[in-house]
Design an enzyme around this catalytic site. Structure first.
Site, mmCIF file in Angstrom:
data_model
loop_
_atom_site.group_PDB
_atom_site.id
_atom_site.type_symbol
_atom_site.label_atom_id
_atom_site.label_comp_id
_atom_site.label_asym_id
_atom_site.label_seq_id
_atom_site.Cartn_x
_atom_site.Cartn_y
_atom_site.Cartn_z
ATOM 1 N N ASP A 60 -6.725 2.069 9.549
ATOM 2 C CA ASP A 60 -6.110 1.955 8.217
ATOM 3 C C ASP A 60 -4.836 2.795 8.191
ATOM 4 O O ASP A 60 -4.832 3.921 7.700
ATOM 5 C CB ASP A 60 -7.108 2.433 7.156
ATOM 6 C CG ASP A 60 -6.558 2.277 5.745
ATOM 7 O OD1 ASP A 60 -5.427 1.764 5.592
ATOM 8 O OD2 ASP A 60 -7.271 2.664 4.801
ATOM 9 N N LYS A 62 -2.035 1.405 6.930
ATOM 10 C CA LYS A 62 -1.215 0.800 5.863
ATOM 11 C C LYS A 62 0.236 0.678 6.334
ATOM 12 O O LYS A 62 1.166 1.209 5.737
ATOM 13 C CB LYS A 62 -1.320 1.600 4.566
ATOM 14 C CG LYS A 62 -2.743 1.623 4.018
ATOM 15 C CD LYS A 62 -2.832 2.164 2.614
ATOM 16 C CE LYS A 62 -4.245 2.117 2.083
ATOM 17 N NZ LYS A 62 -5.178 3.051 2.742
ATOM 18 N N VAL A 63 0.374 -0.066 7.414
ATOM 19 C CA VAL A 63 1.659 -0.190 8.104
ATOM 20 C C VAL A 63 2.701 -0.784 7.138
ATOM 21 O O VAL A 63 2.438 -1.788 6.485
ATOM 22 C CB VAL A 63 1.499 -1.082 9.356
ATOM 23 C CG1 VAL A 63 2.806 -1.175 10.116
ATOM 24 C CG2 VAL A 63 0.383 -0.545 10.242
ATOM 25 N N VAL A 172 -15.832 1.577 -3.919
ATOM 26 C CA VAL A 172 -17.246 1.659 -4.314
ATOM 27 C C VAL A 172 -17.688 3.127 -4.338
ATOM 28 O O VAL A 172 -17.299 3.921 -3.473
ATOM 29 C CB VAL A 172 -18.115 0.869 -3.302
ATOM 30 C CG1 VAL A 172 -19.599 1.191 -3.460
ATOM 31 C CG2 VAL A 172 -17.869 -0.628 -3.461
ATOM 32 N N GLN A 175 -15.054 6.112 -6.336
ATOM 33 C CA GLN A 175 -13.994 5.599 -7.222
ATOM 34 C C GLN A 175 -14.561 4.785 -8.393
ATOM 35 O O GLN A 175 -13.794 4.269 -9.214
ATOM 36 C CB GLN A 175 -12.985 4.749 -6.441
ATOM 37 C CG GLN A 175 -12.214 5.532 -5.385
ATOM 38 C CD GLN A 175 -11.185 4.660 -4.679
ATOM 39 O OE1 GLN A 175 -10.359 4.001 -5.320
ATOM 40 N NE2 GLN A 175 -11.216 4.663 -3.363
ATOM 41 N N GLY A 176 -15.874 4.622 -8.440
ATOM 42 C CA GLY A 176 -16.511 4.005 -9.607
ATOM 43 C C GLY A 176 -16.943 2.568 -9.448
ATOM 44 O O GLY A 176 -17.630 2.018 -10.312
ATOM 45 N N ALA A 179 -20.997 -1.890 -5.420
ATOM 46 C CA ALA A 179 -21.005 -2.743 -4.223
ATOM 47 C C ALA A 179 -21.506 -4.140 -4.554
ATOM 48 O O ALA A 179 -20.896 -5.142 -4.158
ATOM 49 C CB ALA A 179 -21.887 -2.097 -3.149
ATOM 50 N N GLY A 193 -16.499 5.414 1.657
ATOM 51 C CA GLY A 193 -16.249 6.675 2.325
ATOM 52 C C GLY A 193 -17.097 7.809 1.791
ATOM 53 O O GLY A 193 -18.211 8.063 2.274
HETATM 54 O O1 3DU Z 1 -13.154 6.298 -2.125
HETATM 55 P P1 3DU Z 1 -13.848 6.413 -0.798
HETATM 56 O O2 3DU Z 1 -14.111 7.802 -0.360
HETATM 57 O O3 3DU Z 1 -15.075 5.512 -0.747
HETATM 58 O O4 3DU Z 1 -12.829 5.854 0.332
HETATM 59 C C1 3DU Z 1 -12.138 4.647 0.220
HETATM 60 C C2 3DU Z 1 -11.319 4.421 1.459
HETATM 61 O O5 3DU Z 1 -10.566 3.231 1.347
HETATM 62 C C3 3DU Z 1 -10.300 5.508 1.759
HETATM 63 O O6 3DU Z 1 -10.188 5.582 3.183
HETATM 64 C C4 3DU Z 1 -9.016 5.001 1.176
HETATM 65 O O7 3DU Z 1 -7.893 5.498 1.851
HETATM 66 C C5 3DU Z 1 -9.157 3.501 1.410
HETATM 67 N N1 3DU Z 1 -8.473 2.646 0.444
HETATM 68 C C6 3DU Z 1 -8.704 2.735 -0.873
HETATM 69 O O8 3DU Z 1 -9.515 3.559 -1.312
HETATM 70 C C7 3DU Z 1 -8.031 1.875 -1.758
HETATM 71 C C8 3DU Z 1 -7.185 0.946 -1.305
HETATM 72 O O9 3DU Z 1 -6.613 0.113 -2.152
HETATM 73 C C9 3DU Z 1 -6.978 0.863 0.053
HETATM 74 C C10 3DU Z 1 -7.648 1.730 0.904
#
Ligand code: 3DU
Length: 215
Positions: A60, A62-63, A172, A175-176, A179, A193
């Site tokens: 990831d 995000k190039v 999921v 961030q709220g 799934a 994550g």
């Molecule tokens: O919120 P979490 O900890 O479940 O992680 C989400 C992951 O997905 C994290 O690596 C973040 O950089 C990536 N991500 C987003 O959260 C949202 C996006 O739009 C794109 C990538």
């Protein structure tokens, strides 16, 4: 990526020991492990090869650059053992084409960010998300990244890309987002994550998410 559990681990820890411990604990529940800047800047690109022994790795990064720079980034990432790369789409069709071309040469996958999952993700992305999704389909990308925090947007984006492209969906848990809701809205995989790697038992947390989705 083979669909078994519909779950991708976002491995945003920053040290090798933790990364390998967590990846080992959850490997039976996840179809892929996503690594990004936190882990690769912490431990170097070599971590990709170690993780790829446990599950396919999505890089990831995000190039988001000119086609030539994108090409160089993709080549490095695929040579390091990644199975897929995440790119931005707002840089335009020529930049995306460059990533898709390299991915085809290496027989790897490209996922394009359409609209991000955090609150600020609507500020600039919302008006262009559909256009980016259409461009991803036209360019022959493997799939798109769409927000689990807004299942209705996943539904909108699914209508645009049809069934040929995959949707991988972060947002999921921490961030709220739910799934089950985002899988019902048309996502193929959720990306999780913190709810997994910050848990006392990452394996139990991953198993719970799998059970919730019944994918
Ligand atoms: O919120 P979490 O900890 O479940 O992680 C989400 C992951 O997905 C994290 O690596 C973040 O950089 C990536 N991500 C987003 O959260 C949202 C996006 O739009 C794109 C990538």
């Amino acid at each position: 990526m083979e669909k078994k559990n519909c779950l991708i681990l976002a491995l945003d820890v920053t040290d090798r020991e933790n990364a390998l411990r967590i990846a080992n604990e959850v490997s039976e529940y996840v179809d892929s492990i996503k690594v990004g800047y936190p882990l690769v800047l912490g431990e170097g690109l070599g971590i990709v090869k170690e993780l790829a022994e446990l599950a396919p790795v999505i890089a990831d990064f995000k190039v988001a650059d000119i086609p030539n720079t994108d090409r160089l980034i993709c080549e490095h990432v695929f040579n390091a053992g990644a199975d897929a790369i995440i790119t931005h789409g707002f840089t335009g069709r020529d930049s995306l084409d460059s990533c898709v071309k390299v991915a085809e040469e290496y027989d790897r996958d490209v996922y394009v960010v359409t609209e991000m999952s955090h609150p600020g993700g609507v500020e600039f992305f919302r008006p262009v998300a559909e256009t980016i999704a259409q461009m991803a389909a036209d360019a022959g990308a493997t799939g798109v990244v769409a927000p689990a925090t807004r299942p209705e947007r996943v539904r909108d984006i699914r209508k645009i890309i049809g069934d040929d492209l995959h949707i991988i969906s972060p947002g999921v848990g921490a961030q709220g987002g739910s799934a089950a809701d985002v899988i019902n809205a048309g996502a193929d995989w959720v990306i999780v994550g913190r709810s997994i790697y910050n848990s006392d038992s990452p394996a139990d947390a991953a198993m719970r998410i799998c059970n919730e989705m019944k994918c």
